[in-house]
Motif scaffolding. Structure first.
Motif, PDB file in Angstrom:
ATOM      1  N   TYR A   1      -1.675 -13.723 -51.052  1.00 25.24           N
ATOM      2  CA  TYR A   1      -2.835 -12.820 -50.889  1.00 25.24           C
ATOM      3  C   TYR A   1      -3.966 -13.504 -50.377  1.00 25.24           C
ATOM      4  O   TYR A   1      -4.189 -14.638 -50.184  1.00 25.24           O
ATOM      5  CB  TYR A   1      -3.332 -12.404 -52.196  1.00 25.24           C
ATOM      6  CG  TYR A   1      -3.962 -13.374 -53.242  1.00 25.24           C
ATOM      7  CD1 TYR A   1      -5.187 -13.620 -53.218  1.00 25.24           C
ATOM      8  CD2 TYR A   1      -3.115 -14.164 -54.175  1.00 25.24           C
ATOM      9  CE1 TYR A   1      -5.843 -14.567 -53.926  1.00 25.24           C
ATOM     10  CE2 TYR A   1      -3.614 -14.945 -54.867  1.00 25.24           C
ATOM     11  CZ  TYR A   1      -4.875 -15.371 -54.944  1.00 25.24           C
ATOM     12  OH  TYR A   1      -5.626 -16.023 -55.573  1.00 25.24           O
ATOM     13  N   PHE A   2      -4.930 -12.489 -49.695  1.00 21.36           N
ATOM     14  CA  PHE A   2      -6.256 -12.797 -49.386  1.00 21.36           C
ATOM     15  C   PHE A   2      -7.171 -11.680 -50.097  1.00 21.36           C
ATOM     16  O   PHE A   2      -6.714 -10.797 -50.240  1.00 21.36           O
ATOM     17  CB  PHE A   2      -6.352 -13.084 -48.034  1.00 21.36           C
ATOM     18  CG  PHE A   2      -6.608 -11.979 -47.039  1.00 21.36           C
ATOM     19  CD1 PHE A   2      -7.889 -11.488 -46.800  1.00 21.36           C
ATOM     20  CD2 PHE A   2      -5.409 -11.269 -46.418  1.00 21.36           C
ATOM     21  CE1 PHE A   2      -8.204 -10.343 -45.996  1.00 21.36           C
ATOM     22  CE2 PHE A   2      -5.648 -10.158 -45.706  1.00 21.36           C
ATOM     23  CZ  PHE A   2      -7.015  -9.794 -45.443  1.00 21.36           C
ATOM     24  N   VAL A   3      -8.354 -12.089 -50.339  1.00 25.60           N
ATOM     25  CA  VAL A   3      -9.406 -11.145 -50.683  1.00 25.60           C
ATOM     26  C   VAL A   3     -10.811 -11.063 -49.724  1.00 25.60           C
ATOM     27  O   VAL A   3     -11.044 -12.319 -49.566  1.00 25.60           O
ATOM     28  CB  VAL A   3      -9.858 -11.392 -52.188  1.00 25.60           C
ATOM     29  CG1 VAL A   3     -11.025 -10.171 -52.489  1.00 25.60           C
ATOM     30  CG2 VAL A   3      -8.622 -11.317 -53.059  1.00 25.60           C
TER      31      VAL A   3
ATOM     32  N   LEU B   1      -5.014  -8.032 -49.649  1.00 24.02           N
ATOM     33  CA  LEU B   1      -3.675  -7.886 -49.164  1.00 24.02           C
ATOM     34  C   LEU B   1      -2.904  -8.593 -49.889  1.00 24.02           C
ATOM     35  O   LEU B   1      -3.399 -10.040 -50.055  1.00 24.02           O
ATOM     36  CB  LEU B   1      -3.551  -8.136 -47.842  1.00 24.02           C
ATOM     37  CG  LEU B   1      -3.914  -6.873 -46.843  1.00 24.02           C
ATOM     38  CD1 LEU B   1      -3.674  -7.539 -45.219  1.00 24.02           C
ATOM     39  CD2 LEU B   1      -2.923  -5.636 -46.960  1.00 24.02           C
ATOM     40  N   ASP B   2      -1.859  -8.341 -50.575  1.00 24.66           N
ATOM     41  CA  ASP B   2      -1.039  -9.038 -51.508  1.00 24.66           C
ATOM     42  C   ASP B   2       0.497  -9.132 -51.230  1.00 24.66           C
ATOM     43  O   ASP B   2       0.776  -7.826 -50.963  1.00 24.66           O
ATOM     44  CB  ASP B   2      -1.461  -8.564 -53.084  1.00 24.66           C
ATOM     45  CG  ASP B   2      -0.588  -9.451 -54.143  1.00 24.66           C
ATOM     46  OD1 ASP B   2      -0.201 -10.561 -53.804  1.00 24.66           O
ATOM     47  OD2 ASP B   2      -0.422  -8.813 -55.149  1.00 24.66           O
TER      48      ASP B   2
ATOM     49  N   ARG C   1       6.934  -6.893 -51.351  1.00 27.74           N
ATOM     50  CA  ARG C   1       6.385  -5.584 -51.088  1.00 27.74           C
ATOM     51  C   ARG C   1       4.836  -5.913 -50.514  1.00 27.74           C
ATOM     52  O   ARG C   1       4.189  -6.984 -51.315  1.00 27.74           O
ATOM     53  CB  ARG C   1       6.082  -4.865 -52.272  1.00 27.74           C
ATOM     54  CG  ARG C   1       5.184  -3.727 -52.505  1.00 27.74           C
ATOM     55  CD  ARG C   1       5.354  -2.734 -53.738  1.00 27.74           C
ATOM     56  NE  ARG C   1       6.649  -2.082 -53.288  1.00 27.74           N
ATOM     57  CZ  ARG C   1       7.324  -1.633 -54.300  1.00 27.74           C
ATOM     58  NH1 ARG C   1       7.002  -1.485 -55.544  1.00 27.74           N
ATOM     59  NH2 ARG C   1       8.393  -0.854 -53.941  1.00 27.74           N
ATOM     60  N   LEU C   2       4.123  -5.482 -49.562  1.00 29.65           N
ATOM     61  CA  LEU C   2       2.948  -5.809 -49.188  1.00 29.65           C
ATOM     62  C   LEU C   2       1.992  -4.573 -49.731  1.00 29.65           C
ATOM     63  O   LEU C   2       2.364  -3.573 -49.540  1.00 29.65           O
ATOM     64  CB  LEU C   2       2.828  -5.635 -47.641  1.00 29.65           C
ATOM     65  CG  LEU C   2       1.285  -5.847 -46.984  1.00 29.65           C
ATOM     66  CD1 LEU C   2       0.863  -7.314 -47.397  1.00 29.65           C
ATOM     67  CD2 LEU C   2       1.389  -5.780 -45.603  1.00 29.65           C
ATOM     68  N   ILE C   3       1.049  -5.091 -50.601  1.00 32.61           N
ATOM     69  CA  ILE C   3       0.223  -4.237 -51.175  1.00 32.61           C
ATOM     70  C   ILE C   3      -1.418  -4.225 -50.797  1.00 32.61           C
ATOM     71  O   ILE C   3      -1.702  -5.295 -50.567  1.00 32.61           O
ATOM     72  CB  ILE C   3       0.184  -4.547 -53.065  1.00 32.61           C
ATOM     73  CG1 ILE C   3       1.359  -4.401 -53.387  1.00 32.61           C
ATOM     74  CG2 ILE C   3      -0.879  -3.492 -53.615  1.00 32.61           C
ATOM     75  CD1 ILE C   3       1.702  -4.799 -54.675  1.00 32.61           C
ATOM     76  N   SER C   4      -1.972  -3.235 -50.421  1.00 32.00           N
ATOM     77  CA  SER C   4      -3.234  -3.384 -49.737  1.00 32.00           C
ATOM     78  C   SER C   4      -4.072  -2.748 -50.874  1.00 32.00           C
ATOM     79  O   SER C   4      -3.917  -1.329 -50.893  1.00 32.00           O
ATOM     80  CB  SER C   4      -3.277  -2.676 -48.420  1.00 32.00           C
ATOM     81  OG  SER C   4      -4.642  -2.640 -47.864  1.00 32.00           O
ATOM     82  N   ARG C   5      -5.257  -3.173 -51.371  1.00 30.38           N
ATOM     83  CA  ARG C   5      -6.324  -2.395 -51.956  1.00 30.38           C
ATOM     84  C   ARG C   5      -7.508  -2.343 -51.394  1.00 30.38           C
ATOM     85  O   ARG C   5      -8.093  -3.627 -51.219  1.00 30.38           O
ATOM     86  CB  ARG C   5      -6.310  -2.915 -53.465  1.00 30.38           C
ATOM     87  CG  ARG C   5      -4.920  -2.845 -54.205  1.00 30.38           C
ATOM     88  CD  ARG C   5      -4.640  -1.195 -54.740  1.00 30.38           C
ATOM     89  NE  ARG C   5      -3.799  -1.379 -55.540  1.00 30.38           N
ATOM     90  CZ  ARG C   5      -2.695  -0.666 -55.035  1.00 30.38           C
ATOM     91  NH1 ARG C   5      -2.435  -0.345 -53.719  1.00 30.38           N
ATOM     92  NH2 ARG C   5      -1.500  -0.455 -55.918  1.00 30.38           N
ATOM     93  N   TRP C   6      -8.433  -1.370 -51.412  1.00 29.98           N
ATOM     94  CA  TRP C   6      -9.628  -1.272 -51.015  1.00 29.98           C
ATOM     95  C   TRP C   6     -10.562  -0.689 -52.196  1.00 29.98           C
ATOM     96  O   TRP C   6      -9.936   0.083 -53.099  1.00 29.98           O
ATOM     97  CB  TRP C   6     -10.034  -0.343 -49.981  1.00 29.98           C
ATOM     98  CG  TRP C   6      -9.574  -0.595 -48.560  1.00 29.98           C
ATOM     99  CD1 TRP C   6      -8.645  -0.483 -47.904  1.00 29.98           C
ATOM    100  CD2 TRP C   6     -10.632  -1.362 -47.874  1.00 29.98           C
ATOM    101  NE1 TRP C   6      -8.835  -1.137 -46.600  1.00 29.98           N
ATOM    102  CE2 TRP C   6      -9.935  -1.437 -46.456  1.00 29.98           C
ATOM    103  CE3 TRP C   6     -12.191  -1.780 -47.957  1.00 29.98           C
ATOM    104  CZ2 TRP C   6     -10.760  -2.246 -45.433  1.00 29.98           C
ATOM    105  CZ3 TRP C   6     -12.601  -2.412 -46.929  1.00 29.98           C
ATOM    106  CH2 TRP C   6     -12.042  -2.856 -45.698  1.00 29.98           C
TER     107      TRP C   6
ATOM    108  N   GLY D   1       3.111  -0.632 -39.535  1.00 29.72           N
ATOM    109  CA  GLY D   1       3.154  -1.449 -38.426  1.00 29.72           C
ATOM    110  C   GLY D   1       3.392  -2.833 -38.721  1.00 29.72           C
ATOM    111  O   GLY D   1       4.515  -3.562 -38.243  1.00 29.72           O
ATOM    112  N   ILE D   2       2.959  -3.186 -39.759  1.00 33.27           N
ATOM    113  CA  ILE D   2       3.031  -4.581 -40.405  1.00 33.27           C
ATOM    114  C   ILE D   2       4.397  -4.731 -40.587  1.00 33.27           C
ATOM    115  O   ILE D   2       5.273  -5.937 -40.511  1.00 33.27           O
ATOM    116  CB  ILE D   2       2.190  -5.099 -41.582  1.00 33.27           C
ATOM    117  CG1 ILE D   2       0.700  -5.129 -40.995  1.00 33.27           C
ATOM    118  CG2 ILE D   2       2.652  -6.180 -42.151  1.00 33.27           C
ATOM    119  CD1 ILE D   2      -0.296  -5.446 -42.035  1.00 33.27           C
TER     120      ILE D   2
END
Length: 94
Positions: A16-18, A30-31, A41-46, A77-78
């Motif tokens: 991940y990165f924050v 992004l985790d 699984r790629l998880i994105s959180r805003w 796309g990723i």
């Protein structure tokens, strides 16, 4: 982004990165979570702290759905590039 932008505040390589704004009113993570030996699984959180006022309520109502569509397309796309990278190329030996 205009202004100070986002700064990366936490990273775990391959996981991940924050990133967040300097005033911590907005953050993005992004985790990757493993599903099995060959997929994840790629998880994105805003997260955003909106100051809801009559003046910016319309902006919030318009930007939230468009941000969702933009992020969804980015994740697709990723996914496509990651899946393509796992396929053997034209010079792959069997």
């Amino acid at each position: 982004t205009p202004g100070p932008g986002l700064e990366v505040v936490a990273v775990e390589d391959g996981h991940y990165f924050v990133a967040r704004t300097p005033d911590a009113t907005m953050s993005w993570c992004l985790d990757t979570e493993p599903l099995d030996q060959h997929s994840c699984r790629l998880i994105s959180r805003w997260r955003t702290q909106w100051l809801v006022t009559p003046a910016n309520a319309a902006w919030i109502a318009l930007s939230d759905p468009s941000s969702f569509v933009t992020e969804w397309r980015m994740l697709l796309g990723i996914k496509a590039r990651a899946e393509q990278a796992t396929q053997p190329g034209p010079f792959h030996r069997r």
